[in-house]
Design a protein around this motif. Sequence first.
Motif, mmCIF file in Angstrom:
data_model
loop_
_atom_site.group_PDB
_atom_site.id
_atom_site.type_symbol
_atom_site.label_atom_id
_atom_site.label_comp_id
_atom_site.label_asym_id
_atom_site.label_seq_id
_atom_site.Cartn_x
_atom_site.Cartn_y
_atom_site.Cartn_z
ATOM 1 N N MET A 1 -51.084 115.138 -33.800
ATOM 2 C CA MET A 1 -51.184 115.608 -32.422
ATOM 3 C C MET A 1 -51.799 117.015 -32.372
ATOM 4 N N ASN A 2 -51.467 117.846 -33.356
ATOM 5 C CA ASN A 2 -52.025 119.208 -33.379
ATOM 6 C C ASN A 2 -53.535 119.196 -33.540
ATOM 7 N N ILE A 3 -54.044 118.293 -34.367
ATOM 8 C CA ILE A 3 -55.500 118.262 -34.553
ATOM 9 C C ILE A 3 -56.181 117.557 -33.383
ATOM 10 N N LEU A 4 -55.477 116.638 -32.703
ATOM 11 C CA LEU A 4 -56.041 116.052 -31.486
ATOM 12 C C LEU A 4 -56.227 117.126 -30.418
ATOM 13 N N LEU A 5 -55.281 118.041 -30.335
ATOM 14 C CA LEU A 5 -55.369 119.146 -29.371
ATOM 15 C C LEU A 5 -56.256 120.279 -29.886
ATOM 16 N N ARG A 6 -56.759 120.132 -31.082
ATOM 17 C CA ARG A 6 -57.612 121.118 -31.763
ATOM 18 C C ARG A 6 -56.920 122.481 -31.859
ATOM 19 N N LEU A 7 -55.635 122.441 -32.158
ATOM 20 C CA LEU A 7 -54.930 123.671 -32.504
ATOM 21 C C LEU A 7 -55.347 124.117 -33.900
ATOM 22 N N TYR A 8 -55.871 123.194 -34.674
ATOM 23 C CA TYR A 8 -56.475 123.475 -35.976
ATOM 24 C C TYR A 8 -57.771 122.680 -36.058
ATOM 25 N N ASP A 9 -58.736 123.177 -36.822
ATOM 26 C CA ASP A 9 -59.976 122.436 -37.047
ATOM 27 C C ASP A 9 -59.811 121.488 -38.222
ATOM 28 N N LEU A 10 -60.482 120.357 -38.131
ATOM 29 C CA LEU A 10 -60.432 119.371 -39.209
ATOM 30 C C LEU A 10 -61.105 119.903 -40.463
ATOM 31 N N GLU A 11 -60.694 119.345 -41.604
ATOM 32 C CA GLU A 11 -61.355 119.658 -42.870
ATOM 33 C C GLU A 11 -62.292 118.543 -43.287
ATOM 34 N N GLY A 12 -62.311 117.474 -42.496
ATOM 35 C CA GLY A 12 -63.213 116.355 -42.739
ATOM 36 C C GLY A 12 -63.024 115.302 -41.668
ATOM 37 N N GLY A 13 -64.087 114.522 -41.406
ATOM 38 C CA GLY A 13 -64.017 113.500 -40.375
ATOM 39 C C GLY A 13 -64.206 114.074 -38.982
ATOM 40 N N ARG A 14 -63.881 113.262 -37.973
ATOM 41 C CA ARG A 14 -64.029 113.711 -36.591
ATOM 42 C C ARG A 14 -63.077 112.946 -35.682
ATOM 43 N N ILE A 15 -62.845 113.545 -34.507
ATOM 44 C CA ILE A 15 -62.021 112.917 -33.471
ATOM 45 C C ILE A 15 -62.870 112.815 -32.225
ATOM 46 N N LEU A 16 -62.906 111.625 -31.651
ATOM 47 C CA LEU A 16 -63.728 111.374 -30.467
ATOM 48 C C LEU A 16 -62.839 111.022 -29.285
ATOM 49 N N ILE A 17 -63.159 111.561 -28.130
ATOM 50 C CA ILE A 17 -62.536 111.154 -26.872
ATOM 51 C C ILE A 17 -63.658 110.686 -25.958
ATOM 52 N N ASP A 18 -63.603 109.413 -25.597
ATOM 53 C CA ASP A 18 -64.682 108.783 -24.816
ATOM 54 C C ASP A 18 -66.042 109.070 -25.448
ATOM 55 N N GLY A 19 -66.089 108.967 -26.777
ATOM 56 C CA GLY A 19 -67.337 109.136 -27.495
ATOM 57 C C GLY A 19 -67.777 110.566 -27.724
ATOM 58 N N GLN A 20 -66.993 111.556 -27.267
ATOM 59 C CA GLN A 20 -67.364 112.966 -27.424
ATOM 60 C C GLN A 20 -66.539 113.587 -28.549
ATOM 61 N N ASP A 21 -67.236 114.160 -29.526
ATOM 62 C CA ASP A 21 -66.562 114.842 -30.633
ATOM 63 C C ASP A 21 -65.841 116.074 -30.086
ATOM 64 N N ILE A 22 -64.538 116.160 -30.293
ATOM 65 C CA ILE A 22 -63.789 117.286 -29.708
ATOM 66 C C ILE A 22 -64.196 118.622 -30.317
ATOM 67 N N ALA A 23 -64.850 118.598 -31.480
ATOM 68 C CA ALA A 23 -65.328 119.848 -32.075
ATOM 69 C C ALA A 23 -66.509 120.417 -31.302
ATOM 70 N N GLY A 24 -67.131 119.596 -30.456
ATOM 71 C CA GLY A 24 -68.293 120.048 -29.694
ATOM 72 C C GLY A 24 -68.023 120.324 -28.237
ATOM 73 N N VAL A 25 -66.744 120.272 -27.825
ATOM 74 C CA VAL A 25 -66.399 120.576 -26.432
ATOM 75 C C VAL A 25 -65.562 121.846 -26.405
ATOM 76 N N THR A 26 -65.420 122.435 -25.234
ATOM 77 C CA THR A 26 -64.636 123.663 -25.125
ATOM 78 C C THR A 26 -63.153 123.351 -25.287
ATOM 79 N N GLN A 27 -62.453 124.259 -25.932
ATOM 80 C CA GLN A 27 -61.021 124.049 -26.165
ATOM 81 C C GLN A 27 -60.248 123.943 -24.857
ATOM 82 N N ASP A 28 -60.600 124.793 -23.883
ATOM 83 C CA ASP A 28 -59.872 124.770 -22.614
ATOM 84 C C ASP A 28 -60.027 123.429 -21.916
#
Length: 612
Positions: free
Chosen positions: A406-433
């Motif tokens: 859950m912490n990495i889904l909320l991007r409280l920490y950055d992943l060390e590998g792989g990616r998480i997508l919400i509706d096809g959008q990589d959460i690493a490429g969207v604003t945290q807020d």
Amino acid sequence: MTFFRWFESLIDPFRPAPQTVPPRSVVGFYWHFLRQVWPVFVALTVVGFLVAIVEVAMFDYLGRVVDMVNATPADRFFARHGGELLWMTAVMLIARPLCLGLHDLLLNQTVHPGVTSLVRWQSHRHLLRQSLGFFQNDYAGRIANRVMETGPSLRESTAQAFDAIWYVVVYAGSAIYLFLQADAWLAAPLLAWIAGYVALLAHYVPRVKHRSWRASDAGSQLMGRVVDAYTNIATLKLFSHASREEAYVAEALGEQTRKAQDMTRLTTAMGMSITALNGLLIVGTCALALWLWQRGAISVGAIALATALVIRIHDMSGWIMWAVNGIFEDIGTVQDGIATISQPLSVVDRRDAKPLAVTRGEVRFERVHFHYGRDRGLIADLDLHVAPGEKVGLVGPSGAGKSTLMNILLRLYDLEGGRILIDGQDIAGVTQDSLRAQIGVVTQDTSLLHRSIRDNLLYGRPDATEEEMREAARKARADEFIPHLVDGEGRRGYEATVGERGVKLSGGQRQRIAIARVLLKNAPILVLDEATSALDSEVEAAIQESLDALMVGKTVIAIAHRLSTIARMDRLIVMDQGRIVETGTHEQLIARDGLYARLWKRQTGGFVAANA
């Protein structure tokens, strides 16, 4: 009042500023903040120079008045020197008060409040953007202490440095010039004193700076332990370890005292050395002036000028000594603050980050690796797909990685590998807020802000109406206790404050406020991390209907150790040691007789059987 407000408005603490990490070097850190207000310090420098010039002119006038009195008959004194006396009077009654007044206005109304607040505000804003791990690795009290102390220390050291430089340059330079005009030999004691003074400062100041930094660091450590004790006062009392806690704080207090004593030994030695040097200056200058007067080389006025100036330099040198000492004490405090404030952000938005747009609520974990920076452990090569509107329960023993997921889904920490997508959008490429705005969270360890019930509820959606706020409280069954709340200042109901972290409320009450807050937020993705663990069975059953209503049309990921609370989920994901080991409905997993079945049997009958 308008006059004062104009000076107070010259520095806006909340001015727009680049959101960059303050440099870790002392000079770079100072410049990072001072360059934003450089015109004020230029003005302060000019005014400080004028103040020093006027101060020196006073002593020059004193010598000239003595010479004029000696050389002019009394009945012709005012007629011959009236114009010059009027000019001296104007300097004393007009120029000097104006310069000193302008200096005090810039220092007290502009620099003191403005620079302090600017440094505190920008440091606080930067730290708020730090990751969760940053705050978990340090005392909250120590972090707060460094933010609060760095501002005034940076301001004070800078302001005193500007004043001290001008007083040294103008006083020493003017005194040498005036002494040389009277007789070249008269400047000899002053030149020797300057050489000795600089040598003493060169010896002591670097040592004072180093020990000041150590004392400041020890002070921050002490503050962290004291605040930690107050924050966890209930735990301290429950375990009755008063003497052990006293020893814990006493250790830090003893260390801080020793470091402070190390520093004050140096300042005392420096003060004694400069006092002795100043005595040599006064005796040497006065003796030399009298000898030169006896030989007819200088006038009585020159003796008065020399005596007055060296006494003033004596007084000024003491002030400069303490100013320099204070400057480097403050620099030590700033260095201590740099250790916390100038930490780079570990979780940052990309330059091209866009707001997250959630239309369906699909969540995908693709070959996710995360180990909290360690070589191995926790989540490795995990794949998980949560369909839009699906209700998924995460199950597993403690340490399996459920909350980490859950912490990495909320991007409280950055992943060390792989990616998480919400509706096809990589959460690493969207604003945290924008990411966190689309996810509602209720955690097991509910922490409320030390504010009113209303403020805590509206944190879910600040623009909610009064009716919407009260409806959310009603659905969470929080309206049963809110009207009866009264705080220490007599505020009632929704206006009552809840105490630090919500300590004035019971665990169940805090949890219901948290659920109401998420109800009000109404985000399309919902995370429940032991959301009803603090509720008794009766209250849990009462609000389960509200939770069911909350989950309608949302993608839900729920974590629970009490398996009965998530058995009705569309699908259960069983985790162990950071991996998914089973998946299916409650009935399917029971029939499989694997890890989930063992956990279920342990909760529903294991304890009864063991005690039969």
